[in-house]
Write an enzyme that holds these catalytic residues in place. Sequence first.
Site, PDB file in Angstrom:
ATOM      1  N   CYS A   1       9.999  -8.010  -4.480  1.00 28.86           N
ATOM      2  CA  CYS A   1       9.326  -8.708  -3.119  1.00 28.86           C
ATOM      3  C   CYS A   1      10.316  -9.775  -2.773  1.00 28.86           C
ATOM      4  O   CYS A   1      10.346 -10.024  -1.528  1.00 28.86           O
ATOM      5  CB  CYS A   1       7.914  -9.037  -3.405  1.00 28.86           C
ATOM      6  SG  CYS A   1       6.951  -7.474  -3.364  1.00 28.86           S
TER       7      CYS A   1
ATOM      8  N   GLU B   1       3.594  -7.316  -0.115  1.00 32.85           N
ATOM      9  CA  GLU B   1       4.665  -8.111   0.724  1.00 32.85           C
ATOM     10  C   GLU B   1       5.440  -7.041   1.261  1.00 32.85           C
ATOM     11  O   GLU B   1       6.152  -7.331   2.586  1.00 32.85           O
ATOM     12  CB  GLU B   1       5.382  -9.087  -0.185  1.00 32.85           C
ATOM     13  CG  GLU B   1       4.985 -10.145  -0.985  1.00 32.85           C
ATOM     14  CD  GLU B   1       4.426  -9.600  -2.437  1.00 32.85           C
ATOM     15  OE1 GLU B   1       4.367 -10.511  -3.334  1.00 32.85           O
ATOM     16  OE2 GLU B   1       3.863  -8.444  -2.508  1.00 32.85           O
TER      17      GLU B   1
END
Length: 155
Positions: free
Chosen positions: A91, A60
Amino acid sequence: MKSIDHNSMERWMSYAILEAKKSQKIDEVPVGAIIVLNNEIVGRGFNQPIRKKDPTSHAEIEAIRNASKNIGNYRLVDAEMYVTLEPCTMCYGAIVHSRMSSIFYGASDPKTGVCRSCDDLSQKSYFNHQPKIIGGILEGDSSRILKEFFSNKRN
């Protein structure tokens, strides 16, 4: 958020799965992510913390860095993330700070997932932005890659 049909979600997730396979090829936990803006992939990333010697090199984060560079802005307003594994706290925080509109994930993560599994950070009032979250997109395919990876590691 505009309405998205199931076929579109699966099509975009299939690109995230291709990113996950890049992690697998370099012996990293196979997680992949893409970022879509205006029906176009603007960012791609795959897990590589071991290779980069960087604990923040999750799929991510790599996709966010790539998208921000590509569009020339740290704000990814109206962008959507497709990631093969439910995001962790780090993330999720990066996604919130980038102001993405949505998170679509494949497999749930019962150990560190914070979009539904261990917690649901989207329901916390202390975040000033809450992306829409939809899980289970191509869940079987996303799970299979992870299970094969860990099975091979044990053998």
